[in-house]
Design an enzyme around this catalytic site. Structure first.
Site, PDB file in Angstrom:
ATOM      1  N   SER A 194      28.132  51.368  48.720  1.00 28.85           N
ATOM      2  CA  SER A 194      27.122  50.630  47.818  1.00 28.85           C
ATOM      3  C   SER A 194      27.377  48.961  48.660  1.00 28.85           C
ATOM      4  O   SER A 194      26.545  48.146  47.893  1.00 28.85           O
ATOM      5  CB  SER A 194      27.960  50.322  46.651  1.00 28.85           C
ATOM      6  OG  SER A 194      29.243  49.964  46.504  1.00 28.85           O
TER       7      SER A 194
ATOM      8  N   LYS B 289      29.696  45.194  38.177  1.00 22.76           N
ATOM      9  CA  LYS B 289      29.961  44.253  39.547  1.00 22.76           C
ATOM     10  C   LYS B 289      29.241  43.046  39.031  1.00 22.76           C
ATOM     11  O   LYS B 289      29.697  41.906  39.861  1.00 22.76           O
ATOM     12  CB  LYS B 289      28.981  45.161  40.539  1.00 22.76           C
ATOM     13  CG  LYS B 289      29.659  46.321  40.991  1.00 22.76           C
ATOM     14  CD  LYS B 289      28.892  46.953  42.193  1.00 22.76           C
ATOM     15  CE  LYS B 289      29.799  48.033  42.909  1.00 22.76           C
ATOM     16  NZ  LYS B 289      29.266  48.738  44.135  1.00 22.76           N
TER      17      LYS B 289
END
Length: 351
Positions: free
Chosen positions: A236, A281
């Site tokens: 990611s 996040k």
């Protein structure tokens, strides 16, 4: 008497609570992780400095016990993920970790390709062998190979791709033997494996040794780039890796003095892909004080949207999370590496 009963009840509850900490469930709990500055992680020889920061973002994840499962059920921004959504059928913890490390290495290679191509800098690949992602139980390879091993020769032959290896093996018959040279824990070893026919799955009727495999390639660039990612797994961080590498390769500072976080996989052609846990996040980036957060503007395929109508793009999820936590951080949608560079190039220097 009543006091003794109350004491016993409290003692029993305390014992049960303590015991619940050691009983693992078939679930994982994810929480907001951290935003890590990339300049100390990524180093391009002779690269340019930056006035601001480019940051990757992470999610904390651990196996659920009874206590953490109950807590995650009632807390915002903690998610419970069934084990079978993370790991493949019969995949061991070791194989899962190896797969995550491979995803990270592949992500780094993709990021280098994208950044060096954009900066018009040279790079090439050196083929190292066949990387063992996993080993099938009850198949011949399980006797000598482990996930993370690298096969370098078969019967003395070197191959230039995993496809060549597969073609060589499939010309043989069940019961035939092949001699492997492989690397395990940085030590070269040899072993002989007798081929066996697959009884199920996509390979049913074919012969093989019983491994999941990919190409193991080393990317060599000019100037050299090193990336310290020992404690980070998964794909990611690809987008943010590519931006940091490109920023060090080029004279103009993309950051303009701002703190820029983000997430998203990166493909060799620069496309940004969907990731999991983006709302967590967003929280990590906000806690670090980021000014901007790049989110994948992915499109949900119609067939997946039909079976999972609740699914939204990462960008929509990130916007929703930003609104819920009340952050002033700008959420920016990106479909490609070029989208992110173009956005940053248009920014005015931070005062």
């Amino acid at each position: 008497m009543a006091k003794k009963i109350t004491y016993r009840i409290l003692t029993a509850a305390a014992i049960l609570l303590a015991a619940s900490m050691f009983i693992n469930l078939p679930y994982y709990v994810t929480k907001p992780g951290a935003a890590h500055e990339l300049e100390p992680i990524v180093h391009v020889d002779g690269g340019f400095d930056e006035k601001g920061k480019l940051m990757l973002t992470t999610v904390r994840m651990g196996r659920a016990n009874i206590y953490s499962y109950v807590v995650a059920k009632v807390r915002d921004f903690e998610e419970i993920i069934p084990e079978d959504q993370l790991k493949g059928e019969e995949e061991t913890d070791e194989e899962y970790n190896v797969r995550q490390l491979y995803y990270m290495e592949n992500s780094k290679n993709n990021a280098i390709q994208v950044a060096y191509r954009a900066a018009k800098k040279p790079y090439h690949f050196k083929y190292k062998g066949i990387y063992v992602l996993d080993v099938y139980p009850k198949m011949p390879a399980s006797k000598i190979l482990k996930a993370g091993d690298r096969i370098t020769t078969v019967d003395g032959h070197k191959f230039e791709s995993s496809e060549q290896f597969i073609a060589y093996v499939q010309k043989k018959s069940a019961g035939d033997s092949i001699k492997l040279t492989y690397v395990h824990d940085d030590k070269e070893k040899t072993g002989t494996i007798k081929l066996k026919e697959f009884n199920s799955g996509e390979s049913e009727g074919k012969v093989g040794i019983g491994i999941g495999l990919v190409d193991d390639r080393e990317l060599i660039s000019t100037p050299p780039v090193t990336m310290k990612t020992d404690e980070i797994g998964g794909p990611s961080a690809g987008l943010m890796f590519s931006l940091e590498i490109y920023n060090q390769l080029t004279k103009e500072d993309l950051t303009k003095g701002m703190d820029i976080a983000g997430t998203g996989t990166i493909s060799p052609d620069g496309k940004v892909g969907r990731i999991g846990g983006i709302q967590l996040k967003v929280m990590a980036a906000d806690k670090k004080g980021a000014d901007i957060f790049f989110a994948p503007d992915d499109e949900i395929p119609p067939e997946i949207k039909k079976s999972h109508p609740e699914l939204q793009s990462n960008y929509v999820e990130a916007k929703k999370a930003a609104k819920e936590i009340g952050t002033d951080m700008k959420i920016v949608p990106v479909k490609t590496f070029d989208d992110a560079v173009e956005y940053l190039n248009k920014l005015s220097p931070h005062k």
